[in-house]
Design a protein around this motif. Structure first.
Motif, PDB file in Angstrom:
ATOM      1  N   ALA A 249       0.829  -1.206   0.000  1.00 14.16           N
ATOM      2  CA  ALA A 249       0.000   0.000   0.000  1.00 14.16           C
ATOM      3  C   ALA A 249       0.862   1.254   0.000  1.00 14.16           C
ATOM      4  CB  ALA A 249      -0.926  -0.007   1.216  1.00 14.16           C
ATOM      5  N   ILE A 250       1.933   1.229   0.787  1.00 10.84           N
ATOM      6  CA  ILE A 250       2.838   2.380   0.826  1.00 10.84           C
ATOM      7  C   ILE A 250       3.551   2.537  -0.509  1.00 10.84           C
ATOM      8  CG2 ILE A 250       4.931   3.305   1.889  1.00 10.84           C
ATOM      9  CD1 ILE A 250       4.051   2.192   4.509  1.00 10.84           C
ATOM     10  N   ALA A 251       3.954   1.409  -1.094  1.00 11.24           N
ATOM     11  CA  ALA A 251       4.634   1.471  -2.386  1.00 11.24           C
ATOM     12  C   ALA A 251       3.748   2.120  -3.431  1.00 11.24           C
ATOM     13  CB  ALA A 251       5.032   0.064  -2.830  1.00 11.24           C
ATOM     14  N   LYS A 252       2.477   1.731  -3.488  1.00 13.23           N
ATOM     15  CA  LYS A 252       1.567   2.309  -4.466  1.00 13.23           C
ATOM     16  C   LYS A 252       1.330   3.788  -4.200  1.00 13.23           C
ATOM     17  CE  LYS A 252      -0.840  -1.967  -5.668  1.00 13.23           C
ATOM     18  NZ  LYS A 252      -2.118  -2.702  -5.664  1.00 13.23           N
ATOM     19  N   ALA A 302      -0.206 -10.188   7.768  1.00 13.54           N
ATOM     20  CA  ALA A 302      -0.179  -9.046   6.846  1.00 13.54           C
ATOM     21  C   ALA A 302      -1.387  -9.075   5.931  1.00 13.54           C
ATOM     22  CB  ALA A 302       1.109  -9.065   6.030  1.00 13.54           C
ATOM     23  N   ASP A 303      -1.785 -10.256   5.487  1.00 13.07           N
ATOM     24  CA  ASP A 303      -2.970 -10.368   4.628  1.00 13.07           C
ATOM     25  C   ASP A 303      -4.224  -9.926   5.367  1.00 13.07           C
ATOM     26  OD1 ASP A 303      -1.433 -11.318   2.552  1.00 13.07           O
ATOM     27  OD2 ASP A 303      -1.836 -13.429   2.991  1.00 13.07           O
ATOM     28  N   VAL A 304      -4.344 -10.319   6.618  1.00 18.69           N
ATOM     29  CA  VAL A 304      -5.512  -9.924   7.419  1.00 18.69           C
ATOM     30  C   VAL A 304      -5.574  -8.404   7.550  1.00 18.69           C
ATOM     31  CG1 VAL A 304      -6.500  -9.964   9.741  1.00 18.69           C
ATOM     32  CG2 VAL A 304      -5.681 -12.078   8.694  1.00 18.69           C
ATOM     33  N   ILE A 305      -4.455  -7.790   7.846  1.00 22.66           N
ATOM     34  CA  ILE A 305      -4.417  -6.333   8.021  1.00 22.66           C
ATOM     35  C   ILE A 305      -4.743  -5.623   6.714  1.00 22.66           C
ATOM     36  CG2 ILE A 305      -2.840  -4.408   8.473  1.00 22.66           C
ATOM     37  CD1 ILE A 305      -1.496  -6.271  10.560  1.00 22.66           C
ATOM     38  N   ALA A 306      -4.220  -6.120   5.613  1.00 24.77           N
ATOM     39  CA  ALA A 306      -4.501  -5.506   4.310  1.00 24.77           C
ATOM     40  C   ALA A 306      -5.985  -5.593   3.965  1.00 24.77           C
ATOM     41  CB  ALA A 306      -3.662  -6.168   3.227  1.00 24.77           C
ATOM     42  N   ARG A 307      -6.632  -6.715   4.334  1.00 24.68           N
ATOM     43  CA  ARG A 307      -8.055  -6.857   4.033  1.00 24.68           C
ATOM     44  C   ARG A 307      -8.912  -5.843   4.782  1.00 24.68           C
ATOM     45  NH1 ARG A 307      -7.049 -12.544   4.188  1.00 24.68           N
ATOM     46  NH2 ARG A 307      -7.875 -12.662   6.302  1.00 24.68           N
ATOM     47  N   HIS A 308      -8.387  -5.295   5.851  1.00 24.33           N
ATOM     48  CA  HIS A 308      -9.128  -4.289   6.620  1.00 24.33           C
ATOM     49  C   HIS A 308      -8.547  -2.888   6.409  1.00 24.33           C
ATOM     50  CE1 HIS A 308     -10.187  -8.079   8.688  1.00 24.33           C
ATOM     51  NE2 HIS A 308     -11.339  -7.474   8.917  1.00 24.33           N
ATOM     52  N   ALA A 337      -9.346  -1.649  12.995  1.00 23.64           N
ATOM     53  CA  ALA A 337      -8.279  -2.218  13.824  1.00 23.64           C
ATOM     54  C   ALA A 337      -8.810  -3.355  14.695  1.00 23.64           C
ATOM     55  CB  ALA A 337      -7.669  -1.122  14.690  1.00 23.64           C
ATOM     56  N   ILE A 338     -10.018  -3.192  15.230  1.00 23.81           N
ATOM     57  CA  ILE A 338     -10.612  -4.249  16.055  1.00 23.81           C
ATOM     58  C   ILE A 338     -10.888  -5.487  15.215  1.00 23.81           C
ATOM     59  CG2 ILE A 338     -12.644  -4.886  17.402  1.00 23.81           C
ATOM     60  CD1 ILE A 338     -12.796  -1.919  18.253  1.00 23.81           C
ATOM     61  N   ALA A 339     -11.468  -5.283  14.019  1.00 24.21           N
ATOM     62  CA  ALA A 339     -11.752  -6.413  13.139  1.00 24.21           C
ATOM     63  C   ALA A 339     -10.459  -7.131  12.745  1.00 24.21           C
ATOM     64  CB  ALA A 339     -12.491  -5.927  11.900  1.00 24.21           C
ATOM     65  N   ALA A 340      -9.405  -6.362  12.471  1.00 28.34           N
ATOM     66  CA  ALA A 340      -8.125  -6.970  12.132  1.00 28.34           C
ATOM     67  C   ALA A 340      -7.567  -7.764  13.311  1.00 28.34           C
ATOM     68  CB  ALA A 340      -7.141  -5.895  11.694  1.00 28.34           C
ATOM     69  N   SER A 341      -7.762  -7.263  14.530  1.00 32.29           N
ATOM     70  CA  SER A 341      -7.272  -7.968  15.719  1.00 32.29           C
ATOM     71  C   SER A 341      -7.925  -9.331  15.850  1.00 32.29           C
ATOM     72  CB  SER A 341      -7.548  -7.136  16.973  1.00 32.29           C
ATOM     73  OG  SER A 341      -6.857  -5.912  16.929  1.00 32.29           O
ATOM     74  N   ARG A 342      -9.234  -9.394  15.615  1.00 34.97           N
ATOM     75  CA  ARG A 342      -9.921 -10.673  15.686  1.00 34.97           C
ATOM     76  C   ARG A 342      -9.415 -11.623  14.597  1.00 34.97           C
ATOM     77  NH1 ARG A 342     -14.299 -10.799  18.889  1.00 34.97           N
ATOM     78  NH2 ARG A 342     -15.185 -12.524  17.678  1.00 34.97           N
ATOM     79  N   GLY A 343      -9.110 -11.071  13.408  1.00 33.64           N
ATOM     80  CA  GLY A 343      -8.540 -11.901  12.363  1.00 33.64           C
ATOM     81  C   GLY A 343      -7.160 -12.421  12.728  1.00 33.64           C
ATOM     82  N   LEU A 344      -6.361 -11.614  13.400  1.00 36.46           N
ATOM     83  CA  LEU A 344      -5.032 -12.046  13.826  1.00 36.46           C
ATOM     84  C   LEU A 344      -5.122 -13.161  14.856  1.00 36.46           C
ATOM     85  CD1 LEU A 344      -3.162  -8.611  14.130  1.00 36.46           C
ATOM     86  CD2 LEU A 344      -3.088 -10.252  12.247  1.00 36.46           C
ATOM     87  N   LEU A 345      -6.104 -13.067  15.735  1.00 42.95           N
ATOM     88  CA  LEU A 345      -6.297 -14.130  16.725  1.00 42.95           C
ATOM     89  C   LEU A 345      -6.631 -15.452  16.034  1.00 42.95           C
ATOM     90  CD1 LEU A 345      -8.351 -12.216  19.444  1.00 42.95           C
ATOM     91  CD2 LEU A 345      -5.967 -12.946  19.599  1.00 42.95           C
TER      92      LEU A 345
END
Length: 436
Positions: A249-252, A302-308, A337-345
């Protein structure tokens, strides 16, 4: 916490040539379609004239128009196939130019046969040939444009000379004496023997000038096309290469709008994650196994975070830090951020890792920093420090996910509220919440 970009080297690519060749084929097909439409319109015009005005055209006109249409259809069907040859497009335009010009030379104007053929050049004209040159420009080939213009000029003069060579007597503008009056002009110009060589010079001269201008326009269009394709290919190459070292995302964003990474303050949510007990985990395993397992786990995170719509700012050994709301916009960074946290778990549960997460929201300073030769993107401020301290404090409270009050206010999930906590490195006590 920072992320360093890498210096990229230039590389040659043939993608621009491939895309240009594809554009040429598409343009040539479009030209053939226009040609077919034009021939069809001519067919309807001649047929309509026959049906409604009583004018009886030479039947060979219909044969010629049908042959022109068939040639165009066959050519269009082989463009881009294994039967396609480079010379075919030149041949079909030569056939078109020759066919139209020879029509002026050999097709009688009247079925009675007593009307001089030279009148075809005066009653109609070279403008019938202009669409050929115009259609050639659709192919994006300046050579084809020049070839078509040259074929038209040569064919027009050949048809004219064929007709003139069969005349017993010819008149032209040069037969007028200086100071000739009205009667002399009318007598010459309206004479069936008038051929107007000067008119043919003007016609073909202007046509060839127009051909040269159109060819130049095509050359410029090709340069613009190549520049755009090269720029796009370079952007894709840079994004692919840079994405191996920095968040995609930063690269783009860096490629699309470098100013977006300038230092600025924005509202964002920060997520800090760490693997609990990683030291003990790595001690009992070989370094190769540890790296493989860690890479797979962090890739899933990283995939989970990108999806959110989050951005991984940095991998911190056995953890990571991500931001929601900067540098990528987010309408609800806390909820993301909360949704990503649940995905990380969930990812951690599948890989038998135990993780701790700290979430904080507020004003965050972000941007690229460093020298002209080496740049780093980073986020910093009290919000970042608070998220890091909450992650570490999860070990004290025995909770997987700790939130500050700003994040907890936006969660739709049950939370457990603790009394104000003292976090190491944070002045004053902080309201702490745990995600149930």
């Amino acid at each position: 916490m920072s992320l360093t970009a890498t210096t990229l080297t230039d590389g040659k690519t043939t993608e621009d040539a491939d895309r240009l060749a594809q554009a040429e084929r598409q343009g040539l097909r479009l030209a053939i379609i226009c040609r077919t439409v034009a021939v069809g319109a001519a067919f309807l015009w001649v047929g309509g004239t026959w049906a409604f005005s009583g004018f009886y055209p030479n039947p060979w006109i219909f044969v010629g128009l049908g042959a022109f249409t068939a040639i165009g259809i066959v050519h269009a069907s082989v463009i881009g196939t294994r039967f396609d040859r480079w010379w075919m497009k030149y041949a079909i335009y030569l056939v078109d130019a020759t066919g139209i010009c020879m029509t002026f030379a050999f097709f009688p104007i009247s079925s009675s046969g007593d009307v001089p053929q030279i009148l075809a050049f005066r009653a109609y004209g070279i403008y019938y040939l202009f669409p050929l040159v115009a259609m050639a420009t659709l192919s994006l080939s300046p050579r084809l444009v020049l070839w078509t213009g040259t074929a038209v000029v040569v064919g027009w003069w050949a048809a004219f000379l064929i007709v003139v060579s069969g005349m017993e007597r010819t008149l032209s503008w040069g037969d007028l004496t200086p100071g000739a009056g009205f009667d002399a002009y009318v007598g010459v110009f309206l004479s069936p023997d008038f051929v107007g060589r000067g008119n043919r010079v003007e016609e073909t001269g202007f046509l060839f000038i127009a051909t040269a201008i159109l060819a130049l326009a095509v050359v410029r269009a090709r340069r613009v096309f190549r520049a755009q394709v090269k720029a796009q290919a370079e952007r894709e190459r840079v994004a692919a290469t840079l994405g191996r070292y920095v968040p995609e995302a930063i690269a783009k964003r860096l490629i699309d709008d470098p100013s977006a990474l300038a230092p600025q303050e924005r509202h964002a949510a920060i997520l800090v994650m760490d693997i609990a007990g990683f030291t003990a985990y790595s001690t009992s395993r070989s370094p190769t196994e540890v790296i493989e397992q860690l890479n797979g786990f962090l890739a899933g995170c990283a995939d989970v975070i990108a999806r959110h719509d989050g951005v991984v700012i940095q991998f911190t050994g056995d953890g990571l830090m991500a931001s929601f709301g900067t540098p990528i916009d987010s309408t609800a960074p806390e909820q993301a951020a909360i949704a990503a946290s649940r995905g990380l778990l969930s990812v951690a549960e599948r890989t038998d890792f135990s993780i701790r997460i700290g979430l904080a929201a507020g004003t965050v300073a972000s941007g690229s920093i460093g020298s002209s030769n080496r740049q780093a993107f980073t986020v910093y401020g009290d919000t970042v420090n608070r998220a890091a301290r909450l992650e570490a404090h999860g070990k004290v409270l025995g909770k997987a996910v700790l939130l500050d009050e700003a994040v907890a206010a936006h969660t739709g999930w049950d939370t457990e509220r603790f009394s104000a906590q003292e976090l190491r490195g944070i002045t004053g006590k902080v309201e702490v919440f745990a995600l149930a």
